[in-house]
Design an enzyme around this catalytic site. Structure first.
Site, PDB file in Angstrom:
ATOM      1  N   ILE A 163       0.881  -1.167   0.000  1.00  0.00           N
ATOM      2  CA  ILE A 163       0.000   0.000   0.000  1.00  0.00           C
ATOM      3  C   ILE A 163       0.917   1.215   0.000  1.00  0.00           C
ATOM      4  O   ILE A 163       1.838   1.306   0.813  1.00  0.00           O
ATOM      5  CB  ILE A 163      -0.997   0.029   1.181  1.00  0.00           C
ATOM      6  CG1 ILE A 163      -1.940   1.230   1.055  1.00  0.00           C
ATOM      7  CG2 ILE A 163      -0.287  -0.030   2.506  1.00  0.00           C
ATOM      8  CD1 ILE A 163      -3.131   1.189   2.000  1.00  0.00           C
ATOM      9  N   TYR A 188      -0.656   1.963  11.005  1.00  0.00           N
ATOM     10  CA  TYR A 188      -1.220   0.642  11.245  1.00  0.00           C
ATOM     11  C   TYR A 188      -1.658   0.475  12.702  1.00  0.00           C
ATOM     12  O   TYR A 188      -2.720  -0.075  12.977  1.00  0.00           O
ATOM     13  CB  TYR A 188      -0.227  -0.459  10.862  1.00  0.00           C
ATOM     14  CG  TYR A 188       0.172  -0.428   9.400  1.00  0.00           C
ATOM     15  CD1 TYR A 188      -0.733  -0.095   8.398  1.00  0.00           C
ATOM     16  CD2 TYR A 188       1.466  -0.737   9.016  1.00  0.00           C
ATOM     17  CE1 TYR A 188      -0.364  -0.056   7.062  1.00  0.00           C
ATOM     18  CE2 TYR A 188       1.850  -0.715   7.681  1.00  0.00           C
ATOM     19  CZ  TYR A 188       0.929  -0.376   6.709  1.00  0.00           C
ATOM     20  OH  TYR A 188       1.308  -0.348   5.398  1.00  0.00           O
ATOM     21  N   ASN A 214      10.159   1.872   9.397  1.00  0.00           N
ATOM     22  CA  ASN A 214       9.113   2.657   8.737  1.00  0.00           C
ATOM     23  C   ASN A 214       8.149   3.208   9.796  1.00  0.00           C
ATOM     24  O   ASN A 214       7.049   2.696   9.994  1.00  0.00           O
ATOM     25  CB  ASN A 214       8.380   1.815   7.697  1.00  0.00           C
ATOM     26  CG  ASN A 214       7.476   2.643   6.822  1.00  0.00           C
ATOM     27  OD1 ASN A 214       7.116   3.769   7.149  1.00  0.00           O
ATOM     28  ND2 ASN A 214       7.100   2.081   5.678  1.00  0.00           N
ATOM     29  N   GLU A 248       3.138  -7.064   6.727  1.00  0.00           N
ATOM     30  CA  GLU A 248       4.476  -6.906   7.285  1.00  0.00           C
ATOM     31  C   GLU A 248       4.888  -5.455   7.086  1.00  0.00           C
ATOM     32  O   GLU A 248       4.539  -4.846   6.076  1.00  0.00           O
ATOM     33  CB  GLU A 248       5.513  -7.791   6.581  1.00  0.00           C
ATOM     34  CG  GLU A 248       5.368  -9.268   6.849  1.00  0.00           C
ATOM     35  CD  GLU A 248       4.496  -9.977   5.836  1.00  0.00           C
ATOM     36  OE1 GLU A 248       4.081 -11.105   6.102  1.00  0.00           O
ATOM     37  OE2 GLU A 248       4.194  -9.385   4.772  1.00  0.00           O
TER      38      GLU A 248
END
EC number: 2.3.1.266
Length: 141
Positions: free
Chosen positions: A63, A109, A102, A97
């Site tokens: 994404i 998330y 990051n 994952e």
């Protein structure tokens, strides 16, 4: 996403990621019937995603939001749309994952409700031939 979008997607992938997917990776995903979507704002492509679904599970493989649109909430909006689509298909949980380095993705998330459930050692390629772990995350739908 369709075959006509792949040049744009691959171009963005090279800009956004130090170890990008290739056009072949995206083409194979389309050919295999993975869920592949593009998000548009005012008629302009601003992101893309690829998901694999098996039975009642989805795996978010990629994404990405174009760099000039980072920080505008489009990642969350895109996740909303993707989750709505797979819920309608009877999917009960999504996995992904993420690189430990990051930070922006981890914040998104976690805020969205994904929970870390494991770690894949040396999963991602990294600079100088090294490897970076992956944090495995799960979201109940």
């Amino acid at each position: 996403m369709n075959i006509d979008d792949l040049a744009w997607v691959e171009g963005q992938e090279r800009v956004l990621h130090p170890f990008p997917w290739t056009m072949g990776n995206f083409s194979d995903a389309l050919e295999a019937g993975y869920i592949a979507r593009i998000i548009c704002v005012d008629g302009r492509n601003v992101g893309y995603a690829v998901m694999l679904t098996v039975l009642d599970e989805a795996h978010l493989l990629n994404i990405s939001i174009v760099r000039e649109c980072h920080g505008q909430g489009l990642g969350r909006t895109f996740l909303d749309a993707l989750c709505d689509e797979i819920r309608k298909r009877g999917v009960a949980q999504m996995f992904l994952e993420v690189r430990p380095s990051n930070e922006a993705a981890k914040r998104l998330y976690t805020a969205y409700g994904f929970v870390p459930i494991g770690r894949r050692k040396r999963y991602y390629p990294a600079a100088d031939g090294e490897r970076e772990d992956a944090i495995v995350m799960r979201l109940g739908l």
